[in-house]
Motif scaffolding. Structure first.
Motif, PDB file in Angstrom:
ATOM      1  N   ARG A   1       0.827  -1.201   0.000  1.00 40.28           N
ATOM      2  CA  ARG A   1       0.000   0.000   0.000  1.00 40.28           C
ATOM      3  C   ARG A   1       0.870   1.262   0.000  1.00 40.28           C
ATOM      4  O   ARG A   1       0.555   2.234  -0.705  1.00 40.28           O
ATOM      5  CB  ARG A   1      -0.933  -0.023   1.214  1.00 40.28           C
TER       6      ARG A   1
ATOM      7  N   LYS B   1      -8.333   2.374  -6.157  1.00 41.48           N
ATOM      8  CA  LYS B   1      -8.815   3.211  -5.056  1.00 41.48           C
ATOM      9  C   LYS B   1     -10.118   3.877  -5.461  1.00 41.48           C
ATOM     10  O   LYS B   1     -10.413   4.024  -6.651  1.00 41.48           O
ATOM     11  CB  LYS B   1      -7.799   4.305  -4.714  1.00 41.48           C
TER      12      LYS B   1
ATOM     13  N   ASP C   1     -12.186   8.808  -2.743  1.00 46.35           N
ATOM     14  CA  ASP C   1     -11.670   9.352  -1.490  1.00 46.35           C
ATOM     15  C   ASP C   1     -10.289   8.810  -1.132  1.00 46.35           C
ATOM     16  O   ASP C   1      -9.775   9.080  -0.040  1.00 46.35           O
ATOM     17  CB  ASP C   1     -12.641   9.034  -0.344  1.00 46.35           C
TER      18      ASP C   1
ATOM     19  N   ASN D   1      -9.503   5.569  -0.782  1.00 47.61           N
ATOM     20  CA  ASN D   1      -9.552   4.318  -0.035  1.00 47.61           C
ATOM     21  C   ASN D   1      -9.385   3.137  -0.990  1.00 47.61           C
ATOM     22  O   ASN D   1      -9.959   3.117  -2.091  1.00 47.61           O
ATOM     23  CB  ASN D   1     -10.889   4.183   0.697  1.00 47.61           C
ATOM     24  N   TYR D   2      -8.632   2.146  -0.550  1.00 45.49           N
ATOM     25  CA  TYR D   2      -8.449   0.953  -1.378  1.00 45.49           C
ATOM     26  C   TYR D   2      -9.754   0.160  -1.448  1.00 45.49           C
ATOM     27  O   TYR D   2     -10.450  -0.011  -0.433  1.00 45.49           O
ATOM     28  CB  TYR D   2      -7.330   0.083  -0.825  1.00 45.49           C
TER      29      TYR D   2
ATOM     30  N   MET E   1      -9.587  -5.089   0.289  1.00 42.40           N
ATOM     31  CA  MET E   1      -9.154  -5.066   1.677  1.00 42.40           C
ATOM     32  C   MET E   1      -8.697  -6.454   2.095  1.00 42.40           C
ATOM     33  O   MET E   1      -9.293  -7.456   1.700  1.00 42.40           O
ATOM     34  CB  MET E   1     -10.288  -4.599   2.594  1.00 42.40           C
TER      35      MET E   1
END
Length: 415
Positions: A34, A319, A322, A324-325, A328
């Motif tokens: 990441r 992503k 925003d 965010n990945y 998860m």
């Protein structure tokens, strides 16, 4: 721009002794991935050409994440397996179990033949062999469910015959609202059709030394289950996805496919990525969103993604708006990774990303796919063909196919 070349991908260390330590190493690898991927995306946002060292390091870490996840899955599965020894304090073995143990260890058929005669069993085929005790059959089924991705997601039915036939109404049942005292008009007779799920023969031939068979401490039934679980799972995994329906169960990728906008019963709907052999450069995750909402709400809440590791390694970089990945990591050992909140099942038999490939499936496989197991695991002892080893010709009859065509959608990598 200066890149810390000393900070390289985490190496695959010695095999961890515990699931917890393997999970910690997996999370460490993902955090490194990441961090480097964020650096790559930052360069792209600043209109800088991606640094070759950054890209190379990210791909190396991405492969390390895959290897760590694979190792973690293997340790979780190994922990779930029973010990090879028979152990103490077990319940009194059944007559069938005792007779079967005698047959496997010494070739004594008399007692097992008497047991099958008492049970009026007609399952012994023309090529010989005897049914394993129900406990062994159940143990093999339990192990397959743990390592066969589609079996673990699908509905599983047991049958005693060769074919399961399932009626269904393509247009659904006729219904309507009426007042309390109003006449009830007769509804139209539903037109019924039939889905057929024949069972196909799956076989394996584990070998044992006579010394192993003579060892009373070895639980022979667990040994057989352990020997056939991997090969059965591999064959099943391929058949449930790409099977031809002739000599193997019919896989969902061999069903007819049509663009989801033109979907009709009897085919699986597809959603195109908009680019042949890959995701669109701009908004690559839009295809995944379209696929998720192509399912009806009732199926969507129980849905999972199915893809192989290579496809997953591509999606791992995505992503949202925003930052965010979308992918998860698992919340804990033995749990699946998630993509946009939905579980991800890894099936190596799914195709790689390529032009016109259906590399991603998304759906409620519990409703959409049916696995049919014929009751009975048959074993033929052969001490002659490979002396000094004893072969065990083990067969199991398994079928499968799509039972609800609206519950599964496919992502097609095409323009």
């Amino acid at each position: 721009m200066t890149i810390d070349t000393e900070k390289t991908a985490p190496e695959i260390k010695a095999v961890p002794e515990t699931v917890a330590s393997a999970f910690d190493e997996f999370m460490e690898a993902f955090e490194a991935f990441r961090e480097v991927n964020d650096q790559r995306l930052s360069e792209m946002e600043r209109k800088l050409p991606p640094d070759a060292l950054t890209v190379e390091k990210m791909e190396r870490i991405n492969r390390a994440v895959d290897e760590q996840k694979k190792l973690l899955d293997q340790l979780v599965l190994k922990k779930a397996r029973p010990a090879l020894g028979s152990g103490g304090g077990a319940a009194e073995p059944s007559e069938h179990k005792v007779a079967f143990d005698s047959y496997v260890r010494r070739g004594d058929e008399a007692n097992l033949r008497d047991v099958e005669a008492k049970a009026y069993s007609g399952a012994t085929g023309g090529d010989g062999g005897y049914l394993a005790p129900p406990e062994t059959d159940a143990e093999v089924g339990r192990r397959l469910a743990a390592i066969s991705p589609i079996r673990s997601l699908a509905t599983v039915r047991q049958v005693s015959g060769a074919v399961l036939k399932k009626p269904f109404a393509p247009s659904g049942l006729t219904a309507g609202w009426v007042g309390e005292t109003a006449a009830r008009p007769q509804t139209n007779t539903p037109q019924l059709a039939e889905l057929s799920f024949p069972t196909m023969e799956l076989y394996a031939m584990p070998a044992a030394t006579q010394a192993l068979l003579d060892d009373a401490a070895v639980d022979i039934e667990s040994w057989i289950a352990g020997e056939v679980e991997t090969v059965f799972a591999e064959q099943e995994g391929a058949a449930f996805i790409t099977g031809d329906g002739v000599t193997a169960p019919k896989g969902f990728l061999t069903e007819a496919k049509v663009a989801d906008a033109s979907w009709s019963w009897g085919s699986l709907g597809t959603i195109s990525t908009g680019q042949a052999g890959g995701f669109k450069t701009s908004g690559p995750s839009d295809t995944l969103i379209d696929t998720i909402y192509a399912l009806k709400a009732g199926h969507r809440q129980n849905a999972s993604f199915v893809m192989n590791r290579k496809t997953q390694s591509v999606i791992r970089k995505f992503k949202d708006a925003d930052g965010n990945y979308l992918w998860m990591p698992p919340a804990g050992p033995g749990q699946p990774a998630s993509l946009m909140g939905f579980p991800v099942a890894e099936a190596e038999e799914m195709p790689d990303i390529a032009a016109d490939a259906h590399a991603i499936a998304f759906g409620d496989f519990r409703a959409g796919y049916l696995v049919v197991d014929r009751v009975g695991l048959r074993i033929l002892r052969d001490p002659y063909s490979a002396k000094p080893y004893v072969l065990f010709y083990t067969t199991r009859r398994v079928g499968g196919g799509v039972q609800n065509f609206e519950a599964i959608k496919l992502v097609k990598f095409s323009a």
